[in-house]
Write a protein that holds these residues in place. Structure first.
Motif, short mmCIF file in Angstrom:
data_model
loop_
_atom_site.label_atom_id
_atom_site.label_comp_id
_atom_site.label_asym_id
_atom_site.label_seq_id
_atom_site.Cartn_x
_atom_site.Cartn_y
_atom_site.Cartn_z
N LEU A 1 0.86 -1.17 0.00
CA LEU A 1 0.00 0.00 0.00
C LEU A 1 0.90 1.23 0.00
N GLN A 2 0.62 2.15 -0.90
CA GLN A 2 1.42 3.38 -0.97
C GLN A 2 0.58 4.59 -0.56
N TYR A 3 1.19 5.43 0.28
CA TYR A 3 0.61 6.73 0.60
C TYR A 3 1.53 7.80 0.02
N LYS A 4 0.98 8.77 -0.70
CA LYS A 4 1.79 9.87 -1.23
C LYS A 4 1.05 11.19 -1.05
N THR A 5 1.83 12.24 -0.89
CA THR A 5 1.26 13.57 -0.78
C THR A 5 2.26 14.57 -1.34
N ASN A 6 1.76 15.61 -1.97
CA ASN A 6 2.62 16.63 -2.56
C ASN A 6 3.13 17.58 -1.47
N ILE A 7 4.44 17.80 -1.44
CA ILE A 7 5.04 18.67 -0.42
C ILE A 7 5.67 19.91 -1.04
N ALA A 8 5.86 19.91 -2.35
CA ALA A 8 6.39 21.07 -3.07
C ALA A 8 6.09 20.85 -4.55
N LYS A 9 6.30 21.88 -5.33
CA LYS A 9 6.02 21.76 -6.75
C LYS A 9 6.92 20.68 -7.37
N GLY A 10 6.29 19.63 -7.91
CA GLY A 10 7.03 18.55 -8.55
C GLY A 10 7.66 17.57 -7.60
N VAL A 11 7.34 17.66 -6.29
CA VAL A 11 7.95 16.76 -5.30
C VAL A 11 6.85 16.13 -4.46
N ASP A 12 6.85 14.80 -4.39
CA ASP A 12 5.89 14.06 -3.58
C ASP A 12 6.62 13.29 -2.49
N PHE A 13 5.99 13.21 -1.32
CA PHE A 13 6.45 12.33 -0.25
C PHE A 13 5.75 10.99 -0.40
N ASN A 14 6.51 9.88 -0.26
CA ASN A 14 5.96 8.53 -0.45
C ASN A 14 6.28 7.65 0.74
N PHE B 1 10.95 9.95 -1.67
CA PHE B 1 10.42 11.10 -2.39
C PHE B 1 10.43 10.83 -3.89
N THR B 2 9.48 11.46 -4.57
CA THR B 2 9.38 11.40 -6.02
C THR B 2 9.59 12.80 -6.58
N PHE B 3 10.50 12.92 -7.57
CA PHE B 3 10.82 14.21 -8.18
C PHE B 3 10.42 14.17 -9.65
N ALA C 1 9.27 10.46 -13.64
CA ALA C 1 9.69 10.99 -12.33
C ALA C 1 10.77 10.09 -11.75
N LEU C 2 11.65 10.71 -10.97
CA LEU C 2 12.71 9.98 -10.26
C LEU C 2 12.25 9.67 -8.86
N ALA D 1 17.41 -7.06 5.13
CA ALA D 1 18.14 -6.09 4.33
C ALA D 1 17.65 -4.68 4.59
N PHE D 2 18.56 -3.71 4.42
CA PHE D 2 18.19 -2.30 4.45
C PHE D 2 19.15 -1.53 3.56
N GLY D 3 18.68 -0.40 3.04
CA GLY D 3 19.52 0.37 2.15
C GLY D 3 18.73 1.40 1.37
N LEU D 4 19.11 1.62 0.13
CA LEU D 4 18.53 2.65 -0.72
C LEU D 4 17.83 2.06 -1.93
N THR D 5 16.75 2.70 -2.34
CA THR D 5 16.02 2.35 -3.55
C THR D 5 16.09 3.53 -4.52
N PHE D 6 16.39 3.22 -5.78
CA PHE D 6 16.37 4.22 -6.84
C PHE D 6 15.45 3.70 -7.93
N GLY D 7 14.48 4.54 -8.35
CA GLY D 7 13.52 4.09 -9.34
C GLY D 7 13.20 5.16 -10.35
N TRP D 8 12.51 4.71 -11.40
CA TRP D 8 12.04 5.60 -12.45
C TRP D 8 10.57 5.29 -12.70
N ASN D 9 9.74 6.29 -12.50
CA ASN D 9 8.29 6.11 -12.67
C ASN D 9 7.83 6.62 -14.03
N PHE D 10 6.94 5.84 -14.63
CA PHE D 10 6.32 6.22 -15.90
C PHE D 10 4.86 6.54 -15.63
N LYS D 11 4.48 7.79 -15.78
CA LYS D 11 3.13 8.22 -15.44
C LYS D 11 2.14 7.89 -16.57
#
Length: 279
Positions: A126-139, A208-210, A217-218, A269-279
């Motif tokens: 389940l994903q929750y997202k909200t816009n926190i700035a222009k072009g930036v979402d918190f996820n 975050f999504t940029f 979006a990144l 495991a723990f670490g970093l995720t890097f993704g590319w979203n296609f809207k």
């Protein structure tokens, strides 16, 4: 038959229509991975190495803030395991070619085990997202994954291995009979594989999504994953270095985790995720 085909076609059309309005993504995970255990026969020491995954999937929006995601991932865990007290004899029951049972004692010097685990993961979150700035979402994503090992390979080595036998029925101790598999061997090296099964893994991501442009979006995040059930599939305890009835050489590498069939072997495991979203 017509009824089943009709409903199958309906479900296919529904899934396709949902996927058409979903947000697709691809990505990679990189970080620290650890295959935890609670084996009783020995206390291994660890040199934790890298874990990582590649993944792809989609997120179907339920509301402006919530969505449900799924996909497919391929992950790898690598770690080295050393036996802290290798001079201590680890015992196991064996049967010789004549059918006589005996206690098999193994001691090693500088024992080391290189472990590589590959797995397929099927997430549902389940994903929750909200816009926190222009072009930036918190996820924030929370859910579970079905963790299915593809293979769990080991490479065992030791400066010296010694295998001895004790026959309790006749009170006989054998420590130097190499043609029957009892005695010492220098520079031991062998490969093996653990028997495995699937389990459930909890998964959390915070990031975050940029927006890059209108359609892409990144995505960057930190993740934590923890398996609940064991991935070891074994119905008996084994010696971590197997018994060869014809020679002290070519002993099978069963691995340290094989010494306890009831042990819980759980990837974390723990670490970093890097993704590319296609809207």
């Amino acid at each position: 038959m017509k009824f089943n085909i009709k409903h199958a076609l309906g479900i296919t059309v529904l899934l396709c229509s949902q996927a058409m309005v979903a947000q697709f993504y691809v990505g990679v995970q990189t970080g620290i991975g650890h295959i935890k255990n609670d084996i009783k026969a020995a206390t291994p020491g660890y040199q934790i190495q890298h874990s990582g995954a590649v993944k792809a999937g989609y997120i179907y929006s339920i509301t402006n803030h919530f969505g449900i995601g799924t996909g497919l991932e391929f992950s790898q865990y690598k770690q080295n395991v050393t036996l802290n007290n290798s001079s201590e004899a680890l015992t196991n029951f064996e049967v010789d070619p004549a059918g006589s049972a005996f206690i098999y004692n193994i001691t090693t010097s500088n024992y080391r085990e290189e472990q590589t685990l590959h797995a397929i993961q099927i997430p549902l979150f389940l994903q929750y997202k909200t816009n926190i700035a222009k072009g930036v979402d918190f996820n924030f994503r929370a859910g579970a994954k079905y963790f299915l090992p593809v293979d769990y390979k080991i490479k065992s080595s030791a400066a010296f291995v010694n295998g001895t036998a004790y026959y309790p029925d006749v009170n006989l101790y054998i420590d130097d009979l190499p043609e029957y598999g009892f005695g010492g061997q220098g520079n031991y090296s062998a490969s093996g594989e653990y028997n495995t099964k699937g389990t459930i893994m909890a998964s959390y991501e915070l990031g975050f999504t940029f927006d890059i442009n209108k359609n892409n979006a990144l995505y960057t995040a930190i993740f934590v994953e923890n398996a609940y059930g064991t991935i070891l599939d074994q119905n008996e305890d084994k010696s971590y270095i197997g018994y060869n009835s014809t020679s002290v050489n070519d002993r099978k590498a069963n691995g340290l985790y094989s010494t306890d069939k009831d042990a819980k072997i759980r990837p974390v495991a723990f670490g970093l995720t890097f993704g590319w979203n296609f809207k």
